[in-house]
Design a protein around this motif. Structure first.
Motif, short mmCIF file in Angstrom:
data_model
loop_
_atom_site.label_atom_id
_atom_site.label_comp_id
_atom_site.label_asym_id
_atom_site.label_seq_id
_atom_site.Cartn_x
_atom_site.Cartn_y
_atom_site.Cartn_z
N GLU A 101 -16.48 13.40 7.55
CA GLU A 101 -17.48 13.00 8.53
C GLU A 101 -17.22 13.78 9.82
O GLU A 101 -16.08 13.89 10.26
N ARG A 123 -0.16 4.38 15.25
CA ARG A 123 -0.35 3.18 14.43
C ARG A 123 0.26 3.36 13.04
O ARG A 123 -0.12 4.24 12.31
N GLU A 161 -20.49 4.04 25.65
CA GLU A 161 -20.77 5.16 24.75
C GLU A 161 -21.42 4.60 23.49
O GLU A 161 -20.96 3.59 22.95
N LEU A 199 -19.60 1.12 22.53
CA LEU A 199 -18.24 0.97 23.06
C LEU A 199 -18.32 0.77 24.58
O LEU A 199 -18.80 1.66 25.29
N VAL A 253 -18.09 13.81 13.76
CA VAL A 253 -18.58 12.88 14.78
C VAL A 253 -18.51 13.57 16.14
O VAL A 253 -17.42 13.79 16.68
N ARG A 268 -5.42 6.40 20.19
CA ARG A 268 -4.67 5.15 19.96
C ARG A 268 -4.21 5.03 18.51
O ARG A 268 -3.32 4.26 18.20
N ASP A 269 -4.79 5.84 17.63
CA ASP A 269 -4.38 5.80 16.23
C ASP A 269 -3.19 6.73 15.96
O ASP A 269 -2.64 6.71 14.86
N LEU A 305 0.92 6.96 3.37
CA LEU A 305 0.02 8.10 3.50
C LEU A 305 0.66 9.22 4.31
O LEU A 305 1.53 8.98 5.15
N HIS A 318 -7.40 13.91 10.97
CA HIS A 318 -8.30 13.90 12.12
C HIS A 318 -8.10 15.22 12.87
O HIS A 318 -7.03 15.47 13.43
N LEU A 365 -15.09 6.47 22.59
CA LEU A 365 -14.81 7.00 21.24
C LEU A 365 -13.48 7.75 21.17
O LEU A 365 -12.67 7.51 20.27
N ASP A 366 -13.24 8.68 22.10
CA ASP A 366 -12.03 9.51 22.00
C ASP A 366 -10.76 8.66 21.99
O ASP A 366 -9.76 9.03 21.37
N LEU A 400 -13.23 14.05 10.40
CA LEU A 400 -12.44 13.02 9.73
C LEU A 400 -12.46 13.27 8.22
O LEU A 400 -13.53 13.23 7.60
N TRP A 427 -10.83 12.32 4.38
CA TRP A 427 -10.02 11.46 3.52
C TRP A 427 -10.28 11.84 2.07
O TRP A 427 -11.33 12.36 1.73
N MET A 487 0.84 -1.20 0.00
CA MET A 487 0.00 0.00 0.00
C MET A 487 0.87 1.25 0.00
O MET A 487 1.98 1.24 0.48
N HIS A 521 -3.13 13.69 12.78
CA HIS A 521 -3.83 12.99 13.87
C HIS A 521 -3.92 13.85 15.11
O HIS A 521 -2.94 14.46 15.52
N TYR A 552 -10.25 5.87 20.54
CA TYR A 552 -9.95 5.36 19.20
C TYR A 552 -9.07 6.35 18.43
O TYR A 552 -8.32 5.95 17.55
N PHE A 553 -9.20 7.63 18.75
CA PHE A 553 -8.40 8.63 18.04
C PHE A 553 -7.00 8.75 18.63
O PHE A 553 -6.02 8.83 17.90
#
Lengths: 214, 214
Positions: free
Chosen positions: A198, A69, B198, B210, A200, A65-66, A4, A170, A59-60, A210, A212, A1, A8, A62-63
């Motif tokens: 999006e 990554r 959540e 979640l 959220v 922790r990314d 990118l 993000h 939810l927060d 978000l 892309w 891939m 974040h 997830y952001f």
């Protein structure tokens, strides 16, 4: 891939500013209160600067922790690195983050005033007098196949957006108004010709934006 | 940090069923239409079974990209592994996933009818006649310090919830009603005594639930 270029956990005020005016050693975000801007991130289990266990995993998280990554390098503007402007008067300055910076990869600091690279723990800072294309090329080579994070500030992100080099973003918009400062956008709708978006809302009060590529 | 037991991208109908009735070789989810249940995940860039490039990178993608992050083993019920019940009549059955299963770790299949382990690509399936505690102990040892994913189905997740072994859960509730099938809950509120919750509506129509431990 493909590799990118990703933004974040970049924080913005409701009126589009990434930092306030008059950045200084004592106030890295100028007149903006970092507590207001970043509280959502600091509360999460995966916040890179967390030292105690615990934290939320909703939810927060997830952001946050990314953030790391598949990231192999970061590009940042000089004002994210420190409060000095112009030629380096103080080469003892090694960033805001102490002996254990939260990056853990090569970091390329964009500046017209180059200085020797140095390493703190597993982060190496390089200083680069280059435009967005060349900086990205250097960072991708250093990232060894992984993605590159674009760390900010707002002016730096704006430069890479204008050069059409950003793949995903993000942006966490906090419910504070700054009135003036370093602006990323007048409105996120400016970017809809090139990006999907999006929005959220999080229970913490921030609105995650978000983006892309279309 | 402790090794967590995590549920990821588990799909549920609005009325609480993880699969319909009458699972068969042709209908792994019984009378439920997997297209209705999983469309949100299949559309994302990070969906583990994706074969073509592209896909969305909005909210839903944060959940599919977390499927493999820091996972070192999976535990699944026998009905997730295949449609047979009772003693194995067909040991040629090697799961629904072809020669490249999307797990890439050891997988522990809970069954009263053990059979020899086998490996497909970088996934090894083990068959274990054990209760939740023992299964989790085995999976944690195999995960070498990483977390363990609890793969479902609903009955298996229910067993681990009843044994209070689950640390985090991501349940995607689709806007379909099944009427009957394999139930996870009557209502997510059943779990609020032990978990934070959540609920995050996605533009795709699913509602991400979640959970993390109180």
């Amino acid at each position: 891939m493909d590799q990118l270029l990703r933004v974040h956990c970049f924080n913005l005020s409701r009126d589009g500013f990434g930092a306030g005016e008059n950045q200084s050693l004592e106030r890295p975000f100028g007149h903006a209160d970092p507590g207001d801007m970043f509280a959502w991130a600091g509360a999460t289990a995966s916040w890179p600067n967390r030292t105690d266990p615990g934290g939320t995993r909703g939810l927060d998280d997830y952001f946050t922790r990314d953030f790391a990554r598949n990231i192999g390098a970061e590009i940042m503007g000089r004002n994210k690195f420190g409060p000095q402007r112009g030629p380096w008067r103080d080469r003892q300055w090694r960033g805001w983050w102490g002996d254990e910076p939260p990056f853990h990869t090569p970091v390329f600091v964009l500046t017209h005033h180059e200085r020797p690279s140095f390493t703190l723990s597993d982060t190496t800072f390089h200083f680069l007098d280059a435009g967005p294309e060349e900086a990205l090329e250097r960072a991708k080579a250093a990232a060894k196949g992984k993605d590159v994070r674009l760390g900010g500030g707002a002016t730096t992100i704006r430069q890479f957006l204008d050069a059409d080099l950003v793949d995903t973003m993000h942006i966490a918009v906090s419910d504070v108004e700054l009135g003036s400062g370093v602006r990323l956008w007048q409105s996120p709708e400016e970017l809809l010709d090139r990006f999907h978006l999006e929005v959220v809302p999080s229970p913490s009060g921030v609105r995650h934006h978000l983006f892309w590529r279309r």
